[in-house]
Design a protein around this motif. Structure first.
Motif, PDB file in Angstrom:
ATOM      1  N   SER A 177      10.363 -34.014  28.219  1.00  0.00           N
ATOM      2  CA  SER A 177       9.159 -33.207  28.075  1.00  0.00           C
ATOM      3  C   SER A 177       8.718 -33.154  26.621  1.00  0.00           C
ATOM      4  O   SER A 177       9.537 -33.198  25.705  1.00  0.00           O
ATOM      5  CB  SER A 177       9.410 -31.775  28.560  1.00  0.00           C
ATOM      6  N   LEU A 197       6.942 -24.337  26.705  1.00  0.00           N
ATOM      7  CA  LEU A 197       6.995 -25.331  27.769  1.00  0.00           C
ATOM      8  C   LEU A 197       5.558 -25.713  28.130  1.00  0.00           C
ATOM      9  O   LEU A 197       4.687 -24.841  28.196  1.00  0.00           O
ATOM     10  CB  LEU A 197       7.661 -24.757  29.020  1.00  0.00           C
ATOM     11  N   TYR A 209      10.756 -25.735  35.622  1.00  0.00           N
ATOM     12  CA  TYR A 209      11.766 -24.954  34.908  1.00  0.00           C
ATOM     13  C   TYR A 209      12.289 -23.824  35.801  1.00  0.00           C
ATOM     14  O   TYR A 209      13.506 -23.621  35.913  1.00  0.00           O
ATOM     15  CB  TYR A 209      11.163 -24.402  33.615  1.00  0.00           C
ATOM     16  N   LEU A 215      14.845 -26.754  28.587  1.00  0.00           N
ATOM     17  CA  LEU A 215      15.201 -27.482  29.812  1.00  0.00           C
ATOM     18  C   LEU A 215      16.704 -27.755  29.877  1.00  0.00           C
ATOM     19  O   LEU A 215      17.324 -27.605  30.931  1.00  0.00           O
ATOM     20  CB  LEU A 215      14.411 -28.784  29.904  1.00  0.00           C
TER      21      LEU A 215
END
Length: 155
Positions: free
Chosen positions: A56, A64, A72, A105
């Protein structure tokens, strides 16, 4: 079983390029790699693979990306006990929280019981330098070596 699920979220193409480089290296090591965008991945399917790579980018100053938020949450709600996982991503060091989405993550996977196979791979922007490409190759090689020894120990 020597299959790897490789999922990624990429806005500018940087993380997708890292995923492509990793995929090439792993396929050269005779793994079957399934490449998916992260918002199409289902964490409960991770156990159907020898291992999972997740990539990511980081949005803003350590957030995020929106397309990773639901994933997630699903990871935190899924039992990933024993699933070999490694996390990678791209970022911009101008922000104090460089590649923070990668850290988040990785933490979520670890808390869900996944085995974090190797330290995360964090690349500044696009993996174009020989050093970045070498780091990608080493990351893929370490992941592959872990999976090969795990497969061999089951025989």
């Amino acid at each position: 079983m020597n299959s790897i699920l490789l999922g990624f979220a990429s806005m500018s193409g940087n993380t997708e390029e890292i995923a492509d480089v990793l995929k090439d290296h792993l396929e050269n090591r005779h793994f079957h790699v399934t490449l998916e965008e992260i918002d199409e991945m289902e964490p409960e399917e991770f156990k159907n693979y020898s291992g999972v790579l997740i990539g990511s980018y980081t949005w803003n100053d350590g957030d995020l990306p929106y397309e990773v938020e639901d994933f997630y949450e699903e990871v935190t709600d899924t039992d990933l006990s024993g699933v070999p996982v490694a996390v990678f991503g791209s970022g911009d060091s101008i922000y104090p929280q460089f590649c923070e989405a990668v850290n988040q993550l990785e933490g979520a996977c670890q808390e869900s019981g996944a085995i974090i196979v190797s330290p995360s791979l964090k690349i500044e922007h696009y993996p174009e330098s020989n050093e970045d490409l070498s780091r990608c190759e080493n990351f893929a090689a370490e992941f592959a070596s872990y999976l090969i020894s795990s497969i061999n120990s089951q025989c």
